[in-house]
Design a protein around this motif. Structure first.
Motif, PDB file in Angstrom:
ATOM      1  N   ARG A   1       4.019   1.746  -4.499  1.00  0.00           N
ATOM      2  CA  ARG A   1       5.148   1.481  -3.617  1.00  0.00           C
ATOM      3  C   ARG A   1       6.246   2.525  -3.763  1.00  0.00           C
TER       4      ARG A   1
ATOM      5  N   CYS B   1       0.659   5.040   9.310  1.00  0.00           N
ATOM      6  CA  CYS B   1       1.430   4.991   8.070  1.00  0.00           C
ATOM      7  C   CYS B   1       0.945   6.064   7.101  1.00  0.00           C
TER       8      CYS B   1
ATOM      9  N   HIS C   1      10.498   0.149   4.998  1.00  0.00           N
ATOM     10  CA  HIS C   1       9.989   0.291   3.630  1.00  0.00           C
ATOM     11  C   HIS C   1      11.199   0.492   2.717  1.00  0.00           C
TER      12      HIS C   1
ATOM     13  N   TYR D   1      -3.272  -1.292  -1.821  1.00  0.00           N
ATOM     14  CA  TYR D   1      -3.960  -2.498  -1.341  1.00  0.00           C
ATOM     15  C   TYR D   1      -4.174  -2.486   0.166  1.00  0.00           C
ATOM     16  N   CYS D   2      -3.606  -1.516   0.870  1.00  0.00           N
ATOM     17  CA  CYS D   2      -3.398  -1.681   2.315  1.00  0.00           C
ATOM     18  C   CYS D   2      -4.406  -0.953   3.212  1.00  0.00           C
TER      19      CYS D   2
ATOM     20  N   CYS E   1      -0.189   2.575   0.319  1.00  0.00           N
ATOM     21  CA  CYS E   1      -0.103   1.565  -0.740  1.00  0.00           C
ATOM     22  C   CYS E   1      -1.560   1.225  -1.092  1.00  0.00           C
TER      23      CYS E   1
ATOM     24  N   PRO F   1      -3.270   2.613   6.699  1.00  0.00           N
ATOM     25  CA  PRO F   1      -3.468   4.059   6.880  1.00  0.00           C
ATOM     26  C   PRO F   1      -4.898   4.404   7.322  1.00  0.00           C
TER      27      PRO F   1
ATOM     28  N   ASN G   1       6.401   1.451   9.322  1.00  0.00           N
ATOM     29  CA  ASN G   1       7.459   1.969   8.455  1.00  0.00           C
ATOM     30  C   ASN G   1       8.603   2.423   9.319  1.00  0.00           C
TER      31      ASN G   1
ATOM     32  N   LYS H   1       2.061   6.055   3.819  1.00  0.00           N
ATOM     33  CA  LYS H   1       2.466   5.641   2.474  1.00  0.00           C
ATOM     34  C   LYS H   1       1.287   5.348   1.535  1.00  0.00           C
TER      35      LYS H   1
END
Ligand code: SAM
Ligand code: SF4
Length: 472
Positions: free
Chosen positions: A303, A178, A264, A184-185, A182, A188, A223, A180
Motif C-alpha cells: 500500500r 491502476c 488512495h 491482493y488486487c 497492491c 491492474p 485511484n 499501484k
C-alpha cells in the motif's frame, strides 16, 4: 464502476437495435459485466452462463461478457460465452455482433436511432440463420466463440454517451486502470494501466448533467486522486479538477453534490482536503480505503503508506472539514494476518470512527502477487474478524447518528421507501434516512428534514420542506 460501464453498454446495444427487457427469459442478447475483485462474484458469472447456455437450444441467444476479467477466467469464459471483449472495445460491439451473423438495424435506419426489437424482426430477416450458421461454421464448431480484439482505445469508450439509470444521480468515469499493484488486487490485471480522461470531457459531461437537473454526481476511478499523473504535466491534477468543478458550482448557481471514489491514501494531498472545504458543491463525504490497521500487513499489501500516514490524513479531514463523514474499505484475513495484526485493525477502527466500512474477507485473486502466498487464515476466523469489525463499526455509527437527532438537514430524496407511505433519502454524508411522505414529486430533489430517530445505519426524519436554492 460496473454500474457506470453498463450505462454505456446500454447505449451501444440500443443503438445496434436491441430493445431493453427486464425479463432474462425473453432476451436474445444477454451479457454480464464481471467483477473480479472477489471470487464470489466470478462464481456467480459461471452459474449464470451455465443457465443461459442451457437455453440456447430453445431460442436464438447470444451471450457476452466484459468488465473486469482475470486472464485465467478469460480462458474459461472463451469456451462458454459467444463474445468476450474489453470495455474499451465497446464501440466495436456492433461489428462483433455482425460477425456473429446479427444484422445491425441501425445501419438501415441511418442516423435515426429508432430502436427495433432484435428477436422477431432480426431473426425473421432472410439470411439471419444462414449468416448465423456460416459464422459458426467458420469457427470450426458451434461452441467456439469469436474474439474481436481491436486496438486498446479507452477514449472511444468514454465518447459513448451513457444511458443514465437515474434522472438525478450519475457517475462520471475520470480515469481507467491502476498502476499501484497492491498485492491482493485484480484491477491492474483486468483494467490495465492508469489512463486519465481529458478534463475538458469530464467538465462538459458534468455541466450537461447539472444543467438538466442532476443533483448527485460521482467522479469514478480506481485511484481518482492520482488523476492526471499519467499525462506528464499536460493535464491538471485531481485537486485542480475539483477546484474547477467547485468554481463552476459557484458561478452557475446550481445546487448539486459532487462525490469521488476511490482515492488512495498515498495520493491524498492536503490540497485535496483544502479544496473540499472551500466549495459548497464538493460533498462533505470522503471514502478513503484503509485495508488494514497494521503496518506490516500494509507493507505486505504494497500500500506504500503507514497507519501513521493514514491517521494524519483523517485528523486533517476532521480539522479542515469537520462535518465530513468518512467511509473506508477493510480486508480481513489477508494472507498471514495474525490475531495481533487483526487487533491493530480493530483498534484503528475504534480510534478512527468511520461512518461506513466495506469489510471484505480476503479472497486470493489468480495472477495477483498474493495468490502465490498461503491463504492461511481459516474461513471461520475470517468470518469472526468480519463480525468483530462490523460490531466496532456499528458502535460508532449509532453514536454518530444519535447525535444528529434534533438537527435540520438538507437531504436528497432518492425514491420510495420499502415502508409504505415513506420516501427514502440520503444526507450529504450519505447516511440513509426515511421520512413520511407519498409525494413522489420530491424524488430526485433536495429537501429539508428534521432528524427524529437513529439506528446504526439509518435515520428517521420529518419532512420540513422542499429546498429551492438555485438561481433562475
Ligand atoms: N483503489 C481502491 C484502493 O486503493 O483502496 C480500491 C479499489 S478495489 C477494486 C475495491 C475494494 O475491494 C478494495 O478497497 C478492497 O477492500 C477490496 N478488495 C480488493 N481485492 C480484494 C481481495 N483480493 N480480497 C478481498 N477484498 C478485496
Ligand atoms: Fe487495486 Fe490497489 Fe489499485 Fe486500489 S490501488 S485498484 S486496491 S491495485
Amino acid at each position: 464502476m460496473n454500474k457506470s460501464d453498463s450505462e454505456r453498454v446500454r447505449t451501444v446495444v440500443e443503438a445496434i437495435g436491441y430493445r431493453w427487457t427486464d425479463n432474462e427469459q425473453e432476451a436474445n442478447l444477454l451479457g454480464i459485466l464481471a467483477c473480479s475483485v472477489r471470487q464470489k462474484s466470478i462464481d456467480k458469472v459461471y452459474s449464470r452462463i451455465h443457465k443461459w447456455n442451457s437455453w440456447k437450444n430453445q431460442r436464438n441467444l447470444i451471450t457476452f461478457v466484459s468488465g473486469c476479467i482475470l486472464p485465467t477466467d478469460r480462458e474459461k469464459f472463451l469456451k462458454q460465452f459467444d463474445l468476450i471483449f474489453e470495455m474499451r472495445e465497446l464501440p466495436q460491439f456492433a461489428d462483433m455482433l455482425s460477425q456473429y451473423g446479427v444484422l445491425n438495424p441501425a445501419s438501415y435506419i441511418h442516423d435515426k436511432l429508432q430502436f427495433v426489437e432484435s428477436d422477431k424482426e432480426e431473426t425473421d430477416k432472410p439470411g439471419f440463420d444462414h449468416l448465423h450458421l456460416s459464422v459458426r461454421e467458420k469457427t470450426g464448431n458451434g461452441l467456439k466463440p469469436l474474439i474481436h480484439r481491436p486496438e486498446e482505445k479507452i477514449k472511444d469508450f468514454w465518447h459513448v454517451k451513457p444511458t443514465y439509470h437515474s434522472t438525478y444521480e450519475a457517475f462520471i468515469p475520470i480515469q481507467n486502470g491502476c498502476d499501484k499493484f497492491c498485492t491482493y488486487c485484480a484491477v491492474p490485471y483486468t483494467r490495465g494501466r492508469e489512463v486519465s480522461r481529458p478534463s475538458g470531457e469530464i467538465l462538459d459531461e458534468l455541466k450537461e448533467l447539472v444543467n438538466i437537473g442532476y443533483k448527485s454526481v460521482t467522479l469514478l476511478g480506481q485511484n481518482v486522486n492520482s488523476y492526471g499523473m499519467d499525462k506528464n504535466g499536460t493535464e491538471m491534477t485531481f485537486p485542480a479538477l475539483l477546484r474547477k468543478i467547485g468554481e463552476y458550482g459557484k458561478i452557475s448557481g446550481k445546487d448539486f453534490w459532487i462525490y469521488f471514489t476511490s482515492p488512495h491514501p498515498r495520493d491524498m494531498t492536503d490540497e485535496v482536503i483544502e479544496v473540499i472545504s472551500q466549495y459548497k458543491c464538493l460533498a462533505k463525504q470522503i471514502h478513503l480505503p484503509l485495508q488494514s490497521g497494521d503496518d506490516k500487513v500494509l507493507t505486505k499489501m504494497n500500500r506504500n503508506h503507514s497507519t501513521a500516514d493514514y491517521r494524519r490524513i483523517i485528523h486533517l479531514i476532521r480539522k479542515t472539514v469537520p462535518e465530513a463523514t468518512i467511509f473506508t474499505d477493510i480486508i480481513v484475513g489477508f494472507a498471514g494476518e495474525t490475531d495481533e495484526q487483526f487487533e491493530n485493525t480493530r483498534s484503528a477502527m475504534q480510534e478512527l470512527r468511520f461512518n461506513m466500512a466495506y469489510i471484505a474477507k480476503y479472497s486470493p485473486r489468480p495472477g495477483a502477487a498474493s495468490s502465490r502466498w498461503n491463504d492461511d487464515v481459516p474461513a471461520a476466523v475470517k468470518s469472526a474478524r468480519l463480525h468483530s469489525l462490523t460490531r466496532e463499526l456499528t458502535r460508532h455509527t449509532l453514536d454518530y447518528n444519535m447525535k444528529l437527532t434534533g438537527k435540520r438537514l438538507k437531504v436528497l430524496v432518492t425514491g420510495k421507501d420499502r415502508k409504505e407511505g415513506y420516501l427514502s433519502a440520503l444526507t450529504e454524508g450519505k447516511i440513509v434516512l426515511r421520512f413520511k411522505s407519498d409525494d413522489e414529486i420530491l424524488i430526485g430533489k433536495f429537501a429539508e428534514v428534521m432528524i427524529e430517530s437513529a439506528t446504526e445505519f439509518a435515520l428517521g426524519a420529518k419532512f420540513i420542506g422542499k429546498i429551492i436554492t438555485e438561481k433562475v
